[in-house]
Design a protein around this motif. Sequence first.
Motif, PDB file in Angstrom:
ATOM      1  N   MET A 345       4.800  -5.990   5.172  1.00 48.09           N
ATOM      2  CA  MET A 345       4.458  -5.996   3.757  1.00 48.09           C
ATOM      3  C   MET A 345       3.642  -7.236   3.388  1.00 48.09           C
ATOM      4  SD  MET A 345       8.017  -4.370   2.260  1.00 48.09           S
ATOM      5  CE  MET A 345       8.478  -5.899   1.571  1.00 48.09           C
ATOM      6  N   PRO A 346       2.874  -7.168   2.303  1.00 48.60           N
ATOM      7  CA  PRO A 346       2.047  -8.305   1.904  1.00 48.60           C
ATOM      8  C   PRO A 346       2.873  -9.469   1.374  1.00 48.60           C
ATOM      9  CG  PRO A 346       1.912  -6.539   0.287  1.00 48.60           C
ATOM     10  CD  PRO A 346       2.693  -5.992   1.443  1.00 48.60           C
ATOM     11  N   ASP A 347       2.273 -10.679   1.401  1.00 50.05           N
ATOM     12  CA  ASP A 347       3.006 -11.872   0.981  1.00 50.05           C
ATOM     13  C   ASP A 347       2.117 -12.901   0.281  1.00 50.05           C
ATOM     14  OD1 ASP A 347       1.520 -12.729   3.138  1.00 50.05           O
ATOM     15  OD2 ASP A 347       3.206 -13.502   4.282  1.00 50.05           O
ATOM     16  N   LYS A 348       1.008 -12.452  -0.290  1.00 47.13           N
ATOM     17  CA  LYS A 348       0.133 -13.388  -1.003  1.00 47.13           C
ATOM     18  C   LYS A 348       0.896 -14.051  -2.141  1.00 47.13           C
ATOM     19  CE  LYS A 348      -4.404 -13.630  -3.262  1.00 47.13           C
ATOM     20  NZ  LYS A 348      -5.576 -12.828  -3.720  1.00 47.13           N
ATOM     21  N   GLY A 349       0.760 -15.373  -2.235  1.00 46.67           N
ATOM     22  CA  GLY A 349       1.507 -16.145  -3.222  1.00 46.67           C
ATOM     23  C   GLY A 349       2.688 -16.851  -2.627  1.00 46.67           C
ATOM     24  N   ASN A 350       3.136 -16.402  -1.448  1.00 45.15           N
ATOM     25  CA  ASN A 350       4.187 -17.081  -0.705  1.00 45.15           C
ATOM     26  C   ASN A 350       3.568 -18.139   0.202  1.00 45.15           C
ATOM     27  OD1 ASN A 350       6.053 -17.117   1.961  1.00 45.15           O
ATOM     28  ND2 ASN A 350       7.307 -16.677   0.165  1.00 45.15           N
ATOM     29  N   ASP A 381       3.843  -1.278   3.895  1.00 41.65           N
ATOM     30  CA  ASP A 381       2.724  -2.004   3.295  1.00 41.65           C
ATOM     31  C   ASP A 381       2.078  -1.167   2.185  1.00 41.65           C
ATOM     32  OD1 ASP A 381       0.515  -3.845   2.967  1.00 41.65           O
ATOM     33  OD2 ASP A 381      -0.667  -2.502   4.225  1.00 41.65           O
ATOM     34  N   ARG A 382       1.792   0.083   2.470  1.00 43.16           N
ATOM     35  CA  ARG A 382       1.143   0.947   1.476  1.00 43.16           C
ATOM     36  C   ARG A 382       2.041   1.153   0.261  1.00 43.16           C
ATOM     37  NH1 ARG A 382       1.672   5.940   0.018  1.00 43.16           N
ATOM     38  NH2 ARG A 382       3.131   6.381   1.712  1.00 43.16           N
ATOM     39  N   VAL A 383       3.332   1.326   0.481  1.00 48.91           N
ATOM     40  CA  VAL A 383       4.263   1.613  -0.612  1.00 48.91           C
ATOM     41  C   VAL A 383       4.494   0.387  -1.493  1.00 48.91           C
ATOM     42  CG1 VAL A 383       6.688   2.182  -1.111  1.00 48.91           C
ATOM     43  CG2 VAL A 383       5.427   3.456   0.641  1.00 48.91           C
ATOM     44  N   MET A 384       4.492  -0.800  -0.904  1.00 50.27           N
ATOM     45  CA  MET A 384       4.947  -1.994  -1.605  1.00 50.27           C
ATOM     46  C   MET A 384       3.830  -2.888  -2.133  1.00 50.27           C
ATOM     47  SD  MET A 384       8.232  -1.643  -1.528  1.00 50.27           S
ATOM     48  CE  MET A 384       8.864  -3.282  -1.908  1.00 50.27           C
ATOM     49  N   MET A 413      11.575   1.060  -0.748  1.00 51.01           N
ATOM     50  CA  MET A 413      11.521   1.041   0.712  1.00 51.01           C
ATOM     51  C   MET A 413      12.390   2.146   1.312  1.00 51.01           C
ATOM     52  SD  MET A 413      11.633  -3.059   1.468  1.00 51.01           S
ATOM     53  CE  MET A 413      11.528  -2.833   3.268  1.00 51.01           C
ATOM     54  N   ALA A 414      13.611   2.279   0.807  1.00 51.84           N
ATOM     55  CA  ALA A 414      14.499   3.330   1.319  1.00 51.84           C
ATOM     56  C   ALA A 414      13.904   4.709   1.092  1.00 51.84           C
ATOM     57  CB  ALA A 414      15.870   3.218   0.657  1.00 51.84           C
ATOM     58  N   ASP A 415      13.286   4.898  -0.069  1.00 51.20           N
ATOM     59  CA  ASP A 415      12.694   6.195  -0.385  1.00 51.20           C
ATOM     60  C   ASP A 415      11.444   6.475   0.450  1.00 51.20           C
ATOM     61  OD1 ASP A 415      14.659   6.656  -2.249  1.00 51.20           O
ATOM     62  OD2 ASP A 415      13.433   6.105  -3.983  1.00 51.20           O
ATOM     63  N   ALA A 416      10.847   5.419   1.019  1.00 47.80           N
ATOM     64  CA  ALA A 416       9.634   5.597   1.828  1.00 47.80           C
ATOM     65  C   ALA A 416       9.920   6.160   3.210  1.00 47.80           C
ATOM     66  CB  ALA A 416       8.901   4.257   1.969  1.00 47.80           C
TER      67      ALA A 416
END
Length: 424
Positions: A345-350, A381-384, A413-416
Motif C-alpha cells: 500500500m502507498p505511504d506518501k507523507g510517512n 494498493d488499488r483499493v487503499m 482490506m478485508a472486503d478486498a
Amino acid sequence: MSRRPGRPDRRPARSGRRTGARALAPLLGMLLALGLATAPPTAAAPDATGRRVAAWSPSMTTGGPSFTDTTLRMVVHSSVAGSQPRITLSNRYSPEPLRVDAVDVAVQASGGEAKTGTSRRVTFGGSGRLTVDAGAEAVSDAVPMTVGAEQNLLVSLHLPGPTGTSTWHSDAFDTTYVASGDHTADDSPAAFTATTTSWYYLAGLDVVPSTAKGTVVAFGDSITDGYHSSTGTYTRWPDLLAVRLAAGHGPQRLGVVDAGIGGNRVLTDVPNLWQGVSALKRFRHDALGRPGVKDVILFEGINDIGNNAGPDGAPLTAQHLIDGYRTLIDEAHGAHVRIIGATLMPDKGNGYYSPAAEAIRQDVNHWIRTGGAFDDVIDFDRVMRDPADPAALNPDYDSGDHIHPDDAGMRAMADAVDLRSLRT
C-alpha cells in the motif's frame, strides 16, 4: 513501521538463574532468538479423525519480560467454531526452560472474568504441569469443550519462574490480566490487578472444526498485526476476513490466523528483536506450520523498502524483494499450500516515503500483479490509495500516520479479498 513495544504495568524483576536445562537447550534457544538457527515447523498433530484447524495463532518473538510466581490470563479470540480445543505454548525464543505449574481455559464473561462453570484444567500428556525446553513448543491434550466462531476464551498460565526473557507477541491489541500467585482457576478477576497489551508464551489454539475445512494464514507486518486498531475490538483486517468467512459470504469454511508482527521484514531481521526474525526465517513455522493451513496471504515488504534494508547490508532493490517472494512461494508450494500475494500500500507523507522508495514499491507491485508467480493476487494498493494522489493512502482509510489504515481501512482490506480465491 516500528514503534516501542507495549510493556506490562507491573513488571517482575528479571533473573538470570537457570533451572536444570539440557546442556544445549539454552544455546539453541538463544540462537533461535537471534535468528542464527531455524527450528522446523511444529504444527499440532491431527486428532483421530485427521481434522484439526488453527483457530488463533499469533507469531512470537523474543525480548519479553521475566515473570516470577505470576498468573497470566490472556484472551483468545477464536476465528472458527469447533470442539476439543488444544493450546500451544511456545518457548521458541527463550534461552531457558519454561516451567508451567497450571493451565486453565474458560469462556470469557467480560474483561478478566470467566463465565461460571466453564473453567477447564488443561493438561499436557495427562499432567497439569510441564517444562518446555528452550527453543521448543508444547501442544496440550484436547480440552472437553466447544468453541464458537468469534468467541473469546480466557487462557490462564501460572508461571512459578523466574522465567527469564519470555517468548511473547508484543502488540496483541488485546488485554492480558496479571496476578501474583496461582489464580488460574479463579472465575473472579479480583486478583488480576495489573494488565498488559501483550501475549506471553501462548502461541496457538486449534480445534476439531464444526464446518471449516482448513485455515488461511495472513502473514505480514504491523498492518496485518493490527497497529492502530482499538484494543479488544478485533477489527484487524484478518479478523474481519474471518467474520466474512464465518458468515457464509462464500463457499469456503476456513479459520483465519494472524501471523503479523509489527516492524517485520521479508529479507532481514530487525535489530529490535521484538519485531521478529525475517519472513524468510519464520515462514515455515509461522505460516506453513499451522494446523490445516490451505492458503497464505503474503502482505509484507514495506519495512524492507522504508528501511532500505537489502540482504547483507546492501541497498535494497526491487529484485531483492522479488527473489525473497519467490523463495516463500517455493516453500509454500513445496508444502502443497496456495500462496496469494498482496500489493504493498502507498505511504506518501510517512517517513518511509521517498521518490526512490516509491519507485521500488511500484516495481514490486507490478511484479506481484503480472509476474504470475503467486496463485492469486489481492490488490490492496488499488483499493487503499487516494484517487487524487495514488502514492498516498485514501484519507478515508488513513489512521493519521499515512501508512496504517484506520478501522474503515481495515474493513476495506478485508472486503478486498475475493473469497473464491481461497481453497475450500
